[in-house]
Design a protein around this motif. Structure first.
Motif, mmCIF file in Angstrom:
data_model
loop_
_atom_site.group_PDB
_atom_site.id
_atom_site.type_symbol
_atom_site.label_atom_id
_atom_site.label_comp_id
_atom_site.label_asym_id
_atom_site.label_seq_id
_atom_site.Cartn_x
_atom_site.Cartn_y
_atom_site.Cartn_z
ATOM 1 N N GLN A 44 28.264 52.789 28.710
ATOM 2 C CA GLN A 44 29.294 53.153 27.714
ATOM 3 C C GLN A 44 30.596 53.629 28.358
ATOM 4 O OE1 GLN A 44 28.888 52.950 24.121
ATOM 5 N NE2 GLN A 44 27.225 51.655 24.897
ATOM 6 N N GLY A 45 31.009 52.937 29.426
ATOM 7 C CA GLY A 45 32.284 53.239 30.057
ATOM 8 C C GLY A 45 32.267 54.380 31.050
ATOM 9 N N ALA A 46 31.119 54.948 31.349
ATOM 10 C CA ALA A 46 31.038 56.068 32.296
ATOM 11 C C ALA A 46 31.616 55.663 33.650
ATOM 12 C CB ALA A 46 29.581 56.507 32.449
ATOM 13 N N GLN A 47 32.348 56.576 34.256
ATOM 14 C CA GLN A 47 33.062 56.267 35.492
ATOM 15 C C GLN A 47 32.229 56.538 36.747
ATOM 16 O OE1 GLN A 47 36.306 54.699 35.783
ATOM 17 N NE2 GLN A 47 35.371 54.211 33.797
ATOM 18 N N VAL A 48 30.984 56.105 36.692
ATOM 19 C CA VAL A 48 30.136 56.157 37.878
ATOM 20 C C VAL A 48 30.565 55.032 38.811
ATOM 21 C CG1 VAL A 48 27.763 55.966 38.701
ATOM 22 C CG2 VAL A 48 28.236 57.087 36.513
ATOM 23 N N LYS A 49 30.625 55.317 40.098
ATOM 24 C CA LYS A 49 31.033 54.289 41.051
ATOM 25 C C LYS A 49 29.951 53.202 41.131
ATOM 26 C CE LYS A 49 33.838 52.799 44.352
ATOM 27 N NZ LYS A 49 34.105 53.622 45.555
ATOM 28 N N ILE A 50 30.370 51.937 40.935
ATOM 29 C CA ILE A 50 29.465 50.800 41.002
ATOM 30 C C ILE A 50 29.809 49.974 42.233
ATOM 31 C CG2 ILE A 50 28.584 48.747 39.843
ATOM 32 C CD1 ILE A 50 29.448 49.995 37.183
ATOM 33 N N HIS A 51 28.893 49.899 43.182
ATOM 34 C CA HIS A 51 29.084 49.123 44.409
ATOM 35 C C HIS A 51 28.384 47.783 44.241
ATOM 36 C CE1 HIS A 51 30.224 52.873 46.637
ATOM 37 N NE2 HIS A 51 29.377 53.406 45.758
ATOM 38 N N LEU A 52 29.146 46.710 44.215
ATOM 39 C CA LEU A 52 28.557 45.378 44.099
ATOM 40 C C LEU A 52 28.496 44.728 45.476
ATOM 41 C CD1 LEU A 52 30.737 45.637 41.378
ATOM 42 C CD2 LEU A 52 29.139 43.842 40.722
ATOM 43 N N PHE A 53 27.307 44.319 45.882
ATOM 44 C CA PHE A 53 27.116 43.644 47.160
ATOM 45 C C PHE A 53 26.763 42.196 46.860
ATOM 46 C CE2 PHE A 53 26.822 48.034 48.237
ATOM 47 C CZ PHE A 53 27.349 48.120 49.521
ATOM 48 N N CYS A 54 27.686 41.293 47.185
ATOM 49 C CA CYS A 54 27.578 39.894 46.801
ATOM 50 C C CYS A 54 27.438 39.006 48.034
ATOM 51 C CB CYS A 54 28.812 39.449 46.015
ATOM 52 S SG CYS A 54 29.163 40.488 44.576
ATOM 53 N N GLY A 55 26.433 38.129 48.001
ATOM 54 C CA GLY A 55 26.316 37.124 49.042
ATOM 55 C C GLY A 55 27.332 36.019 48.811
ATOM 56 N N ILE A 56 27.217 34.940 49.589
ATOM 57 C CA ILE A 56 28.209 33.870 49.495
ATOM 58 C C ILE A 56 27.637 32.604 48.832
ATOM 59 C CG2 ILE A 56 29.864 34.583 51.233
ATOM 60 C CD1 ILE A 56 26.919 32.373 52.078
ATOM 61 N N GLY A 57 26.465 32.785 48.154
ATOM 62 C CA GLY A 57 25.873 31.707 47.371
ATOM 63 C C GLY A 57 26.024 31.983 45.883
ATOM 64 N N ASN A 58 25.205 31.337 45.087
ATOM 65 C CA ASN A 58 25.326 31.493 43.635
ATOM 66 C C ASN A 58 24.905 32.868 43.136
ATOM 67 O OD1 ASN A 58 26.412 28.983 43.364
ATOM 68 N ND2 ASN A 58 24.595 28.021 42.475
ATOM 69 N N ASN A 59 23.991 33.526 43.845
ATOM 70 C CA ASN A 59 23.646 34.896 43.463
ATOM 71 C C ASN A 59 24.865 35.799 43.650
ATOM 72 O OD1 ASN A 59 21.788 37.692 44.287
ATOM 73 N ND2 ASN A 59 21.136 36.444 42.555
ATOM 74 N N GLY A 60 25.584 35.564 44.734
ATOM 75 C CA GLY A 60 26.832 36.298 44.942
ATOM 76 C C GLY A 60 27.881 35.949 43.901
ATOM 77 N N GLY A 61 27.883 34.675 43.472
ATOM 78 C CA GLY A 61 28.800 34.277 42.407
ATOM 79 C C GLY A 61 28.520 35.024 41.120
ATOM 80 N N ASP A 62 27.238 35.231 40.799
ATOM 81 C CA ASP A 62 26.878 36.046 39.635
ATOM 82 C C ASP A 62 27.466 37.450 39.764
ATOM 83 O OD1 ASP A 62 25.301 34.000 38.503
ATOM 84 O OD2 ASP A 62 23.519 34.643 39.612
ATOM 85 N N GLY A 63 27.326 38.017 40.964
ATOM 86 C CA GLY A 63 27.857 39.358 41.196
ATOM 87 C C GLY A 63 29.365 39.421 41.065
ATOM 88 N N MET A 64 30.047 38.391 41.572
ATOM 89 C CA MET A 64 31.511 38.334 41.463
ATOM 90 C C MET A 64 31.955 38.271 40.003
ATOM 91 S SD MET A 64 33.183 38.196 44.395
ATOM 92 C CE MET A 64 32.884 37.919 46.126
ATOM 93 N N ALA A 65 31.297 37.409 39.226
ATOM 94 C CA ALA A 65 31.639 37.280 37.809
ATOM 95 C C ALA A 65 31.371 38.592 37.073
ATOM 96 C CB ALA A 65 30.841 36.140 37.180
ATOM 97 N N LEU A 66 30.271 39.262 37.422
ATOM 98 C CA LEU A 66 29.972 40.563 36.824
ATOM 99 C C LEU A 66 31.058 41.574 37.162
ATOM 100 C CD1 LEU A 66 28.137 42.674 35.471
ATOM 101 C CD2 LEU A 66 26.934 42.899 37.675
ATOM 102 N N ALA A 67 31.504 41.565 38.412
ATOM 103 C CA ALA A 67 32.556 42.505 38.837
ATOM 104 C C ALA A 67 33.811 42.333 37.991
ATOM 105 C CB ALA A 67 32.863 42.296 40.317
ATOM 106 N N ARG A 68 34.153 41.088 37.690
ATOM 107 C CA ARG A 68 35.339 40.828 36.878
ATOM 108 C C ARG A 68 35.209 41.452 35.489
ATOM 109 N NH1 ARG A 68 34.811 35.826 36.614
ATOM 110 N NH2 ARG A 68 34.517 35.466 34.373
ATOM 111 N N HIS A 69 34.049 41.267 34.854
ATOM 112 C CA HIS A 69 33.846 41.833 33.519
ATOM 113 C C HIS A 69 33.856 43.361 33.555
ATOM 114 C CE1 HIS A 69 33.118 38.066 31.435
ATOM 115 N NE2 HIS A 69 32.310 37.688 32.418
#
Length: 514
Positions: A44-69
């Motif tokens: 619900q918008g809480a400002q907890v720091k979220i660290h996204l660790f993304c690989g360079i394949g499609n799993n990482g692509g999922d993480g990148m798209a999530l980061a954008r949202h």
């Protein structure tokens, strides 16, 4: 529910893209939106720091798209790209460019780089590797994974914890993410339920990303997950104009001096699960204990006082459950061999019955088709031989099942019923059921179901489910440590009732009681 392997999941992705006329990146976007919705509902918008660790394949692509949202909705994020290879997937690069368009500049982690500190109250999103991993991560990536595991932060894994393989054992447990929660796309993974790999997925949840339902329905899998929805069609209702003879006669053969209780538990479980009649065949020392503790159960005794030296009776049981508390003396082995020569009833074998089979492998040839074996891990090892990992254990069990035409229950936290080339993974049960007599109770439950006319495979799958569900229901009153086999039997009736309970619908906001 089916367990799909990596190849089948990739094929489902391809079929979805073709049939629905979408791009692979649009399918990735669906996955990212589902993950975001899951997180947003809880944060619900809480400002907890979220660290996204993304690989360079499609799993990482999922993480990148999530980061954008997450960024578009005002969350406090940091994106890290784990540069473990020179190769980049097309969809990863598309989503990397989209991040840069939002002025989000990821940290690129390379070999020999330092790792930033992560707070215990932060959140880590693991999108490093996906289901396609087929080799051990590089040493520096393993060090990163250890750094994340030791941070104390909550770890959310995308699809699978990074470092696990879909179809083979983990070689380096220090190179695997220990996820607090896994969001699995479309279906759970078998690795969540195996002892050696399941420890890396503390909890899991399935996100529906709209993969082609026709492909999923038509695809044959090696393993199925058996929950309430899967076992409910197996239930056989009782007819109004029936009698005790309608529901079969269970014969429980077992017991030796000091181990009559095992027969009592199995017989009581068979009776409680619905067997019309139950008879216990025990050495003479078991006559008084069974007759006094179980007035509903009939008793036949061996001529010997302390152990079974012959298995002879003049009744015609519907099914025989054999082995609980039996002992493994040479005389008992000889009695079992003679009994198997003339067996006409379906057979359920547990405990010392299994140990006798492993000591005298020639007896395996005498087993009726679809005999049900219910070994714990050590008993299974004596039957099929040792294994180096869970995948080899499953392979050897399948081969043994095919060779001898037997149904095998691999007992464990998630018991797996194996028949031929297929496995059925149970969803019920808890650690409190690791207690004396729990296996005897399961033997009685399965025997009692076969007595009522359930097909052997259905009786086994359904029996394992009921056994676990009864344990879960009893646990609510006892806690883990005080759960006993007798309490599991007491809860069998509630496990049946639970099959037909509808999930509670939460009251709508503002709704008042009338």
């Amino acid at each position: 529910m089916k367990f799909f392997n990596a190849g089948q999941i990739y094929a489902a992705d391809k079929s979805t893209i073709e049939k629905q006329g979408i791009s692979s990146n649009e399918l990735m976007e669906r996955a990212a939106v589902q993950i975001f919705n899951w997180l947003h509902l809880r944060m619900q918008g809480a400002q907890v720091k979220i660290h996204l660790f993304c690989g360079i394949g499609n799993n990482g692509g999922d993480g990148m798209a999530l980061a954008r949202h997450l960024k578009e909705h005002g969350y406090n994020i940091e994106v890290n790209v784990v540069n473990y290879s020179d190769k980049r997937s097309k969809d990863f690069l598309i989503n990397l460019d989209r991040l840069k368009d939002l002025k989000i500049w990821p940290n690129f982690l390379e070999r020999d780089c330092g790792f930033a500190e992560i707070g215990r109250d932060d959140i880590i999103v693991d999108a490093i590797f996906g289901i396609g991993l087929n080799r051990n991560p590089d040493p520096w990536v393993a060090k990163l994974i250890q750094h994340l595991n030791h941070s104390g932060a909550f770890i959310l894994a995308v699809d699978v914890p990074s470092g696990v393989f879909m179809d083979k054992a983990i070689e380096d447990t220090n190179a695997v993410i220990r996820a607090n929660h896994v969001l699995s796309f479309q279906a759970p993974k078998l690795i969540f339920f195996l002892p050696e790999t399941g420890v890396f997925s503390n909890q899991w949840e399935v996100l529906d990303i709209g993969l082609d339902p026709e492909y999923l329905a038509a695809t044959e899998t090696e393993f199925d997950l058996m929950g309430k929805n899967e076992v409910l069609p197996m239930y056989v209702p009782r007819e109004k104009f029936s009698h005790k003879g309608t529901y079969g006669h269970s014969l429980i053969v077992g017991g030796s001096y000091g181990k009559i209780g095992a027969v009592a538990l199995a017989a009581r479980a068979a009776l409680t699960v619905g067997s019309g009649l139950v008879t216990a065949y025990v050495p003479r020392c078991g006559y008084v204990p069974i007759q006094t503790s179980l007035p509903e159960v009939m008793v036949i005794t061996d001529k010997d006082e302390d152990c079974i030296k012959s298995i002879e009776f003049d009744i015609r049981p519907t099914v025989v459950g054999l082995g609980v508390g039996l002992g493994t003396s040479p005389e008992t082995a000889e009695a079992l061999s003679g009994f198997l020569d003339g067996i006409e009833s379906p057979l359920v074998i547990d405990a010392d019955g299994l140990n006798l089979l492993s000591k005298h492998k020639e007896l395996l040839k005498k087993l009726p088709p679809k005999t049900i074996l219910t070994p714990h891990p050590k008993e299974l090892e004596r039957l099929v031989g040792s294994w180096k990992d869970d995948f080899e254990k499953l392979k050897k069990t399948k081969a043994f099942s095919k060779k001898h035409d037997v149904i095998i229950v691999i007992k464990g936290a998630h018991s797996i019923t194996v028949y031929g080339g297929h496995g059925y993974v149970n969803t019920t049960g808890n650690p409190g059921m690791a207690t004396a007599g729990s296996g005897d109770t399961l033997t009685g439950i399965i025997t009692g179901l076969v007595a009522q006319g359930y097909a052997p495979l259905d009786a086994t799958i359904f029996g394992v489910y009921l056994h676990g569900r009864a344990g879960d229901i009893a646990l609510e009153q006892t806690g883990y440590q005080a759960l006993t086999a007798s309490k599991i039997i007491d809860a069998i009736g509630m496990a049946f009732i639970d099959l037909f309970k509808m999930p509670e619908v939460p009251e709508q906001e503002g709704q008042e009681e009338s």
